[in-house]
Write a protein that holds these residues in place. Structure first.
Motif, PDB file in Angstrom:
ATOM      1  N   ARG A   1       0.833  -1.199   0.000  1.00  0.00           N
ATOM      2  CA  ARG A   1       0.000   0.000   0.000  1.00  0.00           C
ATOM      3  C   ARG A   1       0.863   1.242   0.000  1.00  0.00           C
ATOM      4  NH1 ARG A   1      -5.350  -0.792   1.174  1.00  0.00           N
ATOM      5  NH2 ARG A   1      -5.506   1.257   0.242  1.00  0.00           N
ATOM      6  N   GLN A   2       0.196   2.362  -0.282  1.00  0.00           N
ATOM      7  CA  GLN A   2       0.912   3.620  -0.413  1.00  0.00           C
ATOM      8  C   GLN A   2       0.244   4.699   0.426  1.00  0.00           C
ATOM      9  OE1 GLN A   2       0.733   4.470  -4.576  1.00  0.00           O
ATOM     10  NE2 GLN A   2       2.127   2.828  -5.169  1.00  0.00           N
ATOM     11  N   ALA A   3       1.064   5.621   0.903  1.00  0.00           N
ATOM     12  CA  ALA A   3       0.586   6.844   1.544  1.00  0.00           C
ATOM     13  C   ALA A   3       1.204   8.013   0.799  1.00  0.00           C
ATOM     14  CB  ALA A   3       0.976   6.886   3.015  1.00  0.00           C
ATOM     15  N   PHE A   4       0.457   9.098   0.668  1.00  0.00           N
ATOM     16  CA  PHE A   4       0.977  10.274  -0.029  1.00  0.00           C
ATOM     17  C   PHE A   4       1.520  11.287   0.973  1.00  0.00           C
ATOM     18  CE2 PHE A   4      -3.579  11.054   0.647  1.00  0.00           C
ATOM     19  CZ  PHE A   4      -3.567  12.293   1.267  1.00  0.00           C
ATOM     20  N   LEU A   5       2.460  12.072   0.498  1.00  0.00           N
ATOM     21  CA  LEU A   5       2.962  13.218   1.250  1.00  0.00           C
ATOM     22  C   LEU A   5       3.011  14.399   0.296  1.00  0.00           C
ATOM     23  CD1 LEU A   5       4.232  14.841   3.509  1.00  0.00           C
ATOM     24  CD2 LEU A   5       6.397  13.668   3.104  1.00  0.00           C
ATOM     25  N   VAL A   6       2.125  15.376   0.504  1.00  0.00           N
ATOM     26  CA  VAL A   6       2.082  16.593  -0.294  1.00  0.00           C
ATOM     27  C   VAL A   6       2.849  17.669   0.456  1.00  0.00           C
ATOM     28  CG1 VAL A   6       0.601  18.359  -1.321  1.00  0.00           C
ATOM     29  CG2 VAL A   6      -0.154  15.965  -1.295  1.00  0.00           C
ATOM     30  N   THR A   7       3.955  18.137  -0.136  1.00  0.00           N
ATOM     31  CA  THR A   7       4.783  19.119   0.554  1.00  0.00           C
ATOM     32  C   THR A   7       4.468  20.533   0.067  1.00  0.00           C
ATOM     33  OG1 THR A   7       6.608  19.101  -1.040  1.00  0.00           O
ATOM     34  CG2 THR A   7       6.644  17.425   0.694  1.00  0.00           C
ATOM     35  N   SER A   8       4.794  21.500   0.906  1.00  0.00           N
ATOM     36  CA  SER A   8       4.612  22.902   0.558  1.00  0.00           C
ATOM     37  C   SER A   8       5.788  23.452  -0.231  1.00  0.00           C
ATOM     38  CB  SER A   8       4.426  23.736   1.830  1.00  0.00           C
ATOM     39  OG  SER A   8       5.538  23.541   2.698  1.00  0.00           O
ATOM     40  N   ALA A   9       6.954  22.812  -0.091  1.00  0.00           N
ATOM     41  CA  ALA A   9       8.187  23.289  -0.731  1.00  0.00           C
ATOM     42  C   ALA A   9       9.190  22.149  -0.699  1.00  0.00           C
ATOM     43  CB  ALA A   9       8.736  24.512  -0.002  1.00  0.00           C
ATOM     44  N   PHE A  10      10.287  22.309  -1.453  1.00  0.00           N
ATOM     45  CA  PHE A  10      11.337  21.292  -1.387  1.00  0.00           C
ATOM     46  C   PHE A  10      12.700  21.822  -1.797  1.00  0.00           C
ATOM     47  CE2 PHE A  10      13.377  17.158  -2.249  1.00  0.00           C
ATOM     48  CZ  PHE A  10      13.044  16.516  -1.068  1.00  0.00           C
ATOM     49  N   GLU A  11      12.748  22.755  -2.752  1.00  0.00           N
ATOM     50  CA  GLU A  11      14.035  23.222  -3.261  1.00  0.00           C
ATOM     51  C   GLU A  11      14.844  23.896  -2.148  1.00  0.00           C
ATOM     52  OE1 GLU A  11      15.203  22.579  -6.187  1.00  0.00           O
ATOM     53  OE2 GLU A  11      13.368  21.625  -6.932  1.00  0.00           O
ATOM     54  N   GLN A  12      15.995  23.307  -1.827  1.00  0.00           N
ATOM     55  CA  GLN A  12      16.906  23.841  -0.816  1.00  0.00           C
ATOM     56  C   GLN A  12      16.237  23.980   0.551  1.00  0.00           C
ATOM     57  OE1 GLN A  12      19.111  27.296  -2.127  1.00  0.00           O
ATOM     58  NE2 GLN A  12      19.194  26.558  -4.225  1.00  0.00           N
TER      59      GLN A  12
END
Length: 347
Positions: free
Chosen positions: A62-73
């Motif tokens: 199974r899978q869970a999602f992670l929606v991030t607000s930012a990632f670059e640096q």
């Protein structure tokens, strides 16, 4: 906060590199499926099959999602993603990482939420680090309602009081006001016997309660304090460097600089060293490894950082997600206490 562990099948890290380890990382656009193929389990640790059955999937991966607000640096967010990945993997759940095309942008995050809804049947639930919550709040409410699966919000509390949360949503994290207050206490102690001390607060428009709470406490407890807030640095080291340089050009001395994340604190340190301003202290936020190493060196203006323990946060987030998945009673707001990491605490 414990020292960061070496990567172990972790997700991609900022700058386009991938953490080495036993896992595979498959990237398609801005979606990343993080999957670790690990078949050896120490005595006492549940197998992936047993853990997967606990999550109610009949033994199928199974899978869970992670929606991030930012990632670059954004190194603290990258560490959080890695910790969440490891914790989910122990439970037999793969992590699908959703990265925005533009950091801290409501439209970019709304697009990712729609992508999750389009394939909601693939997930056991997921995690969201929200952005621009005043604009995005109706979308977040609608997303939770339409998805119908457990959603844990981390890093930013988008709804406030528990009664405002959708029934399938919860928050786990550190409150920005608590972070700002802890930084302020460190600054108050440093400025206690100074006449009209000058403080520069280098910040972002994300997490505004960090700078607002800090400034309020300083004004209440430090007589004559002069505070300047620069809130357009977007958590970027280069912008913080320039903000401090501009402030020092007129020859005005600074007693302290508070930066609302460690990347900006490192930029402030660079600027102070360039300007030969040895009497100014810097306080950061996050507790990244580079910041803690610099604090431990005792040779830097950076004397403290407010730690958001990414390991503890990841463990709590996954624990709450699992309890929600099992329809067990779960608090809708779990607030963690930040800690101050400073050189005076080290031997």
């Amino acid at each position: 906060m414990s020292s960061a562990d070496p990567p172990d099948g972790g997700p991609p890290v900022p700058g386009g590199q991938h953490a080495a380890g036993s896992g595979t990382v498959v990237q398609a656009g801005r979606d990343v499926l993080v999957s670790v193929h690990q078949h050896v389990h120490p005595p006492g640790r549940p197998t992936r099959l047993a853990a997967a059955q606990r999550w109610g999937d009949g033994g199928r991966a199974r899978q869970a999602f992670l929606v991030t607000s930012a990632f670059e640096q954004k190194y603290w967010l990258a560490e959080l993603v890695q910790r969440v990945h490891r914790t989910l993997d122990r439970a037999g759940v793969d992590l699908v990482l959703k990265l925005p095309d533009r950091d801290y942008d409501a439209a970019a995050q709304a697009h990712l939420l729609r992508r999750v809804l389009a394939s909601g049947h693939d997930y056991v639930g997921g995690i969201v680090t929200a952005t621009e919550v005043d604009r995005l709040r109706p979308d977040l409410t609608e997303f939770c309602h339409d998805l119908g699966l457990p959603v844990v919000f981390a890093d930013v509390d988008p709804f406030g009081p528990a009664h405002a949360y959708p029934p399938n949503a919860a928050f786990v994290g550190y409150l920005d006001g608590d972070i700002g207050a802890l930084a302020a206490r460190r600054l108050v102690a440093h400025l206690a016997h100074r006449t009209r001390p000058r403080v520069l607060i280098v910040a972002s428009r994300e997490h505004p309660d960090r700078q607002n709470r800090c400034a309020r406490i300083l004004r209440e407890e430090v007589p004559g304090v002069v505070i300047t807030v620069v809130d357009d640095c977007a958590f970027r080291r280069s912008r913080a460097y320039e903000a401090v340089r501009v402030h020092l050009r007129d020859g005005t001395a600074l007693d302290a600089v508070f930066c609302t994340n460690d990347e900006m604190a490192l930029g402030a340190v660079d600027a102070l060293r360039t300007a030969c301003s040895p009497d100014t202290i810097v306080v950061g936020v996050d507790g990244t490894l580079e910041a803690r190493d610099l604090i431990d060196s005792r040779t830097s203006p950076l004397t403290a950082t407010v730690v958001q323990d990414a390991h503890r946060l990841a463990e709590c987030v996954v624990h709450v997600l699992e309890r929600m998945r099992e329809h067990r009673e779960t608090p809708q707001r779990t607030v963690l206490d930040p800690e101050l990491y400073q050189a005076s605490c080290r031997p």
